[in-house]
Design an enzyme around this catalytic site. Sequence first.
Site, PDB file in Angstrom:
ATOM      1  N   ASP A 295      -2.632  24.647 -16.759  1.00  0.00           N
ATOM      2  CA  ASP A 295      -2.783  25.876 -17.521  1.00  0.00           C
ATOM      3  C   ASP A 295      -3.928  26.664 -16.864  1.00  0.00           C
ATOM      4  O   ASP A 295      -4.597  26.192 -15.939  1.00  0.00           O
ATOM      5  CB  ASP A 295      -3.053  25.576 -19.000  1.00  0.00           C
ATOM      6  CG  ASP A 295      -2.695  26.770 -19.893  1.00  0.00           C
ATOM      7  OD1 ASP A 295      -2.596  27.908 -19.370  1.00  0.00           O
ATOM      8  OD2 ASP A 295      -2.538  26.591 -21.116  1.00  0.00           O
TER       9      ASP A 295
HETATM   10  C1  NOJ Z   1      -2.871  30.195 -21.115  1.00  0.00           C
HETATM   11  C2  NOJ Z   1      -1.851  29.672 -22.072  1.00  0.00           C
HETATM   12  O1  NOJ Z   1      -2.329  28.477 -22.678  1.00  0.00           O
HETATM   13  C3  NOJ Z   1      -0.497  29.392 -21.460  1.00  0.00           C
HETATM   14  O2  NOJ Z   1       0.404  29.099 -22.475  1.00  0.00           O
HETATM   15  C4  NOJ Z   1      -0.042  30.548 -20.626  1.00  0.00           C
HETATM   16  O3  NOJ Z   1       1.219  30.279 -20.074  1.00  0.00           O
HETATM   17  C5  NOJ Z   1      -1.069  30.794 -19.541  1.00  0.00           C
HETATM   18  N1  NOJ Z   1      -2.340  31.123 -20.137  1.00  0.00           N
HETATM   19  C6  NOJ Z   1      -0.664  31.896 -18.574  1.00  0.00           C
HETATM   20  O4  NOJ Z   1      -0.769  33.122 -19.168  1.00  0.00           O
END
Ligand code: NOJ
Length: 776
Positions: A295
């Site tokens: 993530d």
């Molecule tokens: C953080 C989030 O937790 C995740 O779900 C998302 O896909 C990513 N950022 C990218 O934006």
Amino acid sequence: MKKLIVLAALALSPVFSAQEMVNKPVQSYQTAQYQAKRKAFVENLLSKMTLDEKIGQLNLPTSGDFTTGQAQSSDIGKKVEQGLVGGLFNIKGAEKIKAVQKVAIEKSRLKIPLIFGMDVIHGYETTFPIPLGLAASWDMNLVQQSARVAAKEASSDGINWTFSPMVDISREPRWGRVSEGSGEDPYLGSEISKNMVYGYQGKDLSAGNTILACVKHFALYGAGEAGRDYNTVDMSHVRMFNEYFPPYKSAVDAGVASVMASFNEVDGVPATGNKWLQTDVLRKLWNFKGFVVTDYTGINEMIEHGMGDLQQVSALALKAGIDMDMVGEGFLTTLKKSLDEGKVTQAEIDMAARRILEAKYDLGLFDDPYRYGDAKLAAKEVYNMENRNIARSAAAQSMVLLKNENQVLPLKKSGTVAVIGPLVNNSLNMAGTWSVATKHAASVSLMQGLQANYGKEVKFLSAKGANIDYDAKLEDIYAAHGKKTDRDNRSKEELLKEAVDVANKADVIVLAIGESAEMSGESSSRTEITIPQSQVDLLNELKKTGKPIAMVLYTGRPLALTNVKDIPDAIVNAWFAGSEAGNAISDVLFGKVNPSGKLPMTFPRSLGQVPIYYNAKNTGRPLSQDKVDKCVYERFRSNYMDECNTPLYPFGYGLSYTKFSYSDMSVSNPNPKGNQTIQAVVTVTNSGNYDGAEVVQLYIRDIVGSITRPVKELKGFQKIFLKKGESKKVVFDITPESLKFYNGELKLDWEPGEFDIMIGTSSDKVRNSKINWTKE
Ligand code: NOJ
């Protein structure tokens, strides 16, 4: 006259043709011949790559959405030129994407194409209800169709990878991200998970209009302590395997191409650096063949977790099985050094690069790097009327009728309706959380929907009535990501007076209250899960007018509605319904669509009951069912002195404008043996005054086990459509597969003995048949 129809197959979806549905995708890239070809190609490419270029494939920056002309001159453009970028995410627009791809293809040494990701979470420009709402439809064709539409739109605009489905099971309504998932149940969550993957990926990832799915957040992200985002998780392996892992595994079994690691720790090691999770479970146990992405800055965050410096945590992540580093550039800046120092191996770097290249190969990007993204195609595919109609129907199917007294709903198509609430004229908040690509200005507000659909027959008057919250600062925090709530600076009294005046001129009040869009979603945890007081006061004030009130609830999470539920005559939970919200709410309010949604997550009476979920354990001191039902306290039993054990609205609950009655439940064989299949049967009759759809739910309880078993578990459901007066016999096949669970040794198996087979309209209203299933 009543008609009896035997219904054997799955859900009836009145809305979509099944033509495009993929039920058992035979993915071409799974054949041995294809894999041999891919291997030859990828190994040849790898042999030509420098170490820097291999590490570059593992790097996933975000673009900051630069304009077309900047593609080359930006810092990222330079890195693309040097082969130091594997993909980019959250750039929108076919032309922009093409321009960056051009840099990779024309300027980088090996001309390796980039992949382009985006958070296409519940639709692209055409936005569907938030995932929790879509889950409430219990309509798997619809779920799949929503992902299919999203993939078509996104791919025509250049995107070939979505960070969806998010399948984190959660029993924690304080956590804002429950809005992004499918709720509390592993079975429903698993069905949705696989259907999302089928919808995005289709049969052929290189088709040009299919995209890589990414199941997230692996794992257990929904179980953070106290519902605070990114917080610590600690749970038994038995619980992980039985309750939290199934939807991730379901996506893997469906062939999901990528997995995103979660921010939280698991067994004391952050998921991003957790080898047991990312390799032993995901790859060795589940046979996952795709790639794993972190993530956002997940590697860097392991420094704060206390796992070492950037070099250490980057090595830890690679060795755990992470292939791609989102944003943090830990891989890019430290892996070479770690290799020199013997902290990672060449084979580990090669493996990660190989997996990224394989995904690019599967997308067909080596044949045609510009396969995705064509402005002309996008102009036809994106946000077209066909997609908007599907979204409208999905939105109406997602709505859950929580209450309907005095036949207030459906509304009459005549007279005057007062439409009141802080967001009744607000388009920006209709899509809800994660709406990166949504055409917000075009989203249909409630007033727009009502006027457009019924403005000729009905006179609509509107008033704001209250702000989202009395506290202006809090309201600013809620809207910090840009979804403004049009705060009105008049005094509370002025706002109320205007609303009451408008209500007094009307025959009925439609009061839309609840959360604004960004009160749920990422980093949107709340310690109170009630409707803000400003809006509760509005409801109470309007009640004094004596006019009937139909309340429309906006929410991204289960709310504790105890203080409001008795006041309005009807409550429709509309969630955040997407681009077509106002049209879909109108469809439901005026009965064009009879609501059929069922809650995918328990609505508690109060926060003090949380976590509260239907598939709980019995404990050694359960309260008797009679006392549970009557809400009677008993000392030294598992209950509260100041609150009932039951929730306000249980999992699976949802009313209809018509009535469904259940009768003649039976099982085909009360004493099955071994691998037999038995049938559980029930007759459902539409005994009310409207045609409508009902979600018939099958639950099973394993009475005695080698480990304690839940009081009931969802094991099947069928969404059926019944005309007024019609009856259908609904048949569920049950095999030992439905009885399996992970035992104390984490072995998946079933144990012979007694089972309760339950069928009903919600998790708390079931009919029961007992069976005894022996091994031989
Ligand atoms: C953080 C989030 O937790 C995740 O779900 C998302 O896909 C990513 N950022 C990218 O934006």
